[in-house]
Design a protein around this motif. Structure first.
Motif, PDB file in Angstrom:
ATOM      1  N   UNK A 101      53.993 -21.450  17.455  1.00  0.00           N
ATOM      2  CA  UNK A 101      53.319 -20.369  16.721  1.00  0.00           C
ATOM      3  C   UNK A 101      54.294 -19.681  15.777  1.00  0.00           C
ATOM      4  N   UNK A 102      55.494 -19.409  16.277  1.00  0.00           N
ATOM      5  CA  UNK A 102      56.465 -18.684  15.454  1.00  0.00           C
ATOM      6  C   UNK A 102      56.835 -19.456  14.195  1.00  0.00           C
ATOM      7  N   UNK A 103      56.730 -20.794  14.255  1.00  0.00           N
ATOM      8  CA  UNK A 103      57.055 -21.590  13.063  1.00  0.00           C
ATOM      9  C   UNK A 103      56.075 -21.328  11.912  1.00  0.00           C
ATOM     10  N   UNK A 104      54.893 -20.831  12.255  1.00  0.00           N
ATOM     11  CA  UNK A 104      53.920 -20.531  11.202  1.00  0.00           C
ATOM     12  C   UNK A 104      54.145 -19.186  10.558  1.00  0.00           C
ATOM     13  N   UNK A 105      54.973 -18.373  11.179  1.00  0.00           N
ATOM     14  CA  UNK A 105      55.238 -17.032  10.664  1.00  0.00           C
ATOM     15  C   UNK A 105      56.147 -17.140   9.443  1.00  0.00           C
ATOM     16  N   UNK A 107      58.383 -15.161   8.490  1.00  0.00           N
ATOM     17  CA  UNK A 107      59.675 -14.483   8.626  1.00  0.00           C
ATOM     18  C   UNK A 107      59.516 -12.980   8.495  1.00  0.00           C
ATOM     19  N   UNK A 108      60.640 -12.304   8.460  1.00  0.00           N
ATOM     20  CA  UNK A 108      60.586 -10.848   8.364  1.00  0.00           C
ATOM     21  C   UNK A 108      60.749 -10.213   9.723  1.00  0.00           C
ATOM     22  N   UNK A 109      60.113  -9.099   9.889  1.00  0.00           N
ATOM     23  CA  UNK A 109      60.283  -8.230  11.039  1.00  0.00           C
ATOM     24  C   UNK A 109      59.826  -8.888  12.354  1.00  0.00           C
ATOM     25  N   UNK A 110      60.744  -9.007  13.354  1.00  0.00           N
ATOM     26  CA  UNK A 110      60.366  -9.630  14.636  1.00  0.00           C
ATOM     27  C   UNK A 110      59.226  -8.889  15.341  1.00  0.00           C
ATOM     28  N   UNK A 111      59.169  -7.571  15.190  1.00  0.00           N
ATOM     29  CA  UNK A 111      58.093  -6.813  15.846  1.00  0.00           C
ATOM     30  C   UNK A 111      56.751  -7.187  15.226  1.00  0.00           C
ATOM     31  N   UNK A 112      56.745  -7.366  13.912  1.00  0.00           N
ATOM     32  CA  UNK A 112      55.503  -7.752  13.227  1.00  0.00           C
ATOM     33  C   UNK A 112      55.084  -9.153  13.668  1.00  0.00           C
ATOM     34  N   UNK A 113      56.084 -10.015  13.887  1.00  0.00           N
ATOM     35  CA  UNK A 113      55.780 -11.372  14.337  1.00  0.00           C
ATOM     36  C   UNK A 113      55.151 -11.348  15.729  1.00  0.00           C
ATOM     37  N   UNK A 154      50.566 -17.080   9.433  1.00  0.00           N
ATOM     38  CA  UNK A 154      50.964 -16.713   8.064  1.00  0.00           C
ATOM     39  C   UNK A 154      50.015 -15.680   7.443  1.00  0.00           C
ATOM     40  N   UNK A 155      49.046 -15.200   8.199  1.00  0.00           N
ATOM     41  CA  UNK A 155      48.049 -14.240   7.715  1.00  0.00           C
ATOM     42  C   UNK A 155      47.365 -14.697   6.430  1.00  0.00           C
ATOM     43  N   UNK A 156      46.798 -15.894   6.438  1.00  0.00           N
ATOM     44  CA  UNK A 156      46.210 -16.406   5.193  1.00  0.00           C
ATOM     45  C   UNK A 156      44.918 -15.692   4.800  1.00  0.00           C
ATOM     46  N   UNK A 157      44.634 -15.771   3.496  1.00  0.00           N
ATOM     47  CA  UNK A 157      43.313 -15.359   3.020  1.00  0.00           C
ATOM     48  C   UNK A 157      42.382 -16.566   3.042  1.00  0.00           C
ATOM     49  N   UNK A 158      43.005 -17.743   2.891  1.00  0.00           N
ATOM     50  CA  UNK A 158      42.246 -18.997   2.932  1.00  0.00           C
ATOM     51  C   UNK A 158      42.871 -19.899   3.995  1.00  0.00           C
TER      52      UNK A 158
END
Ligand code: ATP
Length: 237
Positions: A101-105, A107-113, A154-158
């Motif tokens: 799952x983390x591979x789809x993130x 990056x950025x803030x670990x708390x947000x992840x 990745x929080x996609x819109x699509x």
């Protein structure tokens, strides 16, 4: 008229002499599920892969929320709101569910992840139960959910799904269909490539039929499901 969320115009994809997509135009609106229906080799995967820049594009334009993206590298296309659950799921078998799952993130803030992972886990309780388990030990259906979950990190819109039901039992196919409806209700649009036309047309708002790299029909999913040519060629009726 407002422009669609995703607009693909006159897309061409070639592999050497093979013309995999010829002048393909497809649109996807906000909170819409659009299906790409077609036989093996019709060009569905080429379309999804070209949208992400994973295969080279020989011509055409791609706009996401009004912004042209066809010259951007894959990572920037994902950052601008496209994500793919690829054909064959492609989870990393020797990594845990959580690591996949983390591979789809992005990056950025670990708390947000962590928070995002929690959201994705809330959509797929079975992934949460198995979060420490190696992905290679999951069932086919669970691996598919993991592949979809990874794309959603990745929080996609699509959200683009390439053959999500291939090889899965009817009950799991129904679960995936229900999930597609659910994710649309959260505001995500879905572009769904499926050989299982029955499933695809049952969840989609609209659909495009691809044949030999060309769009040969498009329209409302219900209308297409009732069309004699579609029924004969893709629904086995
Ligand atoms: P499938 O469900 O089997 O993936 P599809 O509708 O997604 O089918 P594509 O995989 O996009 O179809 O294939 C479209 C055409 O391009 C086919 O003729 C295929 O053989 C060809 N093709 C796909 N990938 C390549 C490649 N890397 N090199 C050469 N030809 C390719």
């Amino acid at each position: 008229m407002t422009s669609p969320l995703l607009q693909v115009e006159n897309l061409d994809v070639r592999y050497g002499e093979t013309r995999a997509l010829v002048d393909v135009s497809v649109a996807l609106g906000a909170r819409e599920v659009v299906a790409l229906v077609g036989a093996n080799g019709a060009g569905k995967s080429s379309l999804l892969n070209a949208l992400l820049g994973l295969v080279p594009q020989a011509g055409g334009a791609i706009a996401l929320a009004g912004k042209r993206i066809e010259t951007l590298p894959t990572r920037e296309r994902i950052a601008s709101g496209l994500a793919l659950s690829p054909e064959g799921r492609r989870v990393f078998p020797d990594l845990s569910v959580e690591e996949n799952l983390d591979l789809g993130d992005l990056g950025g803030d670990p708390a947000a992840r962590r928070e995002r992972r929690e959201t994705v886990n809330s959509w797929f309780p079975r992934l949460r139960e198995r979060r420490q388990q190696l992905a290679g030990t999951l069932s086919g259906g669970e691996q598919q959910m993991l592949a979809i979950g990874r794309a959603l990190m990745a929080r996609p819109r699509v959200l683009m799904l390439d053959e999500p039901t291939l090889g899965l039992a009817p009950l799991i196919v129904q679960e995936i269909a229900a999930f597609i409806r659910h994710i649309r209700s959260t505001g995500v649009s879905v572009l769904l490539a499926e050989q299982n036309a029955e499933m695809a047309l049952s969840v989609a708002d609209r659909a495009y039929v691809l044949q030999n790299g060309e769009v040969v029909m498009h329209g409302g999913a219900r209308e297409l499901a009732a069309h004699p040519d579609v029924r004969a060629a893709y629904l086995g009726l």
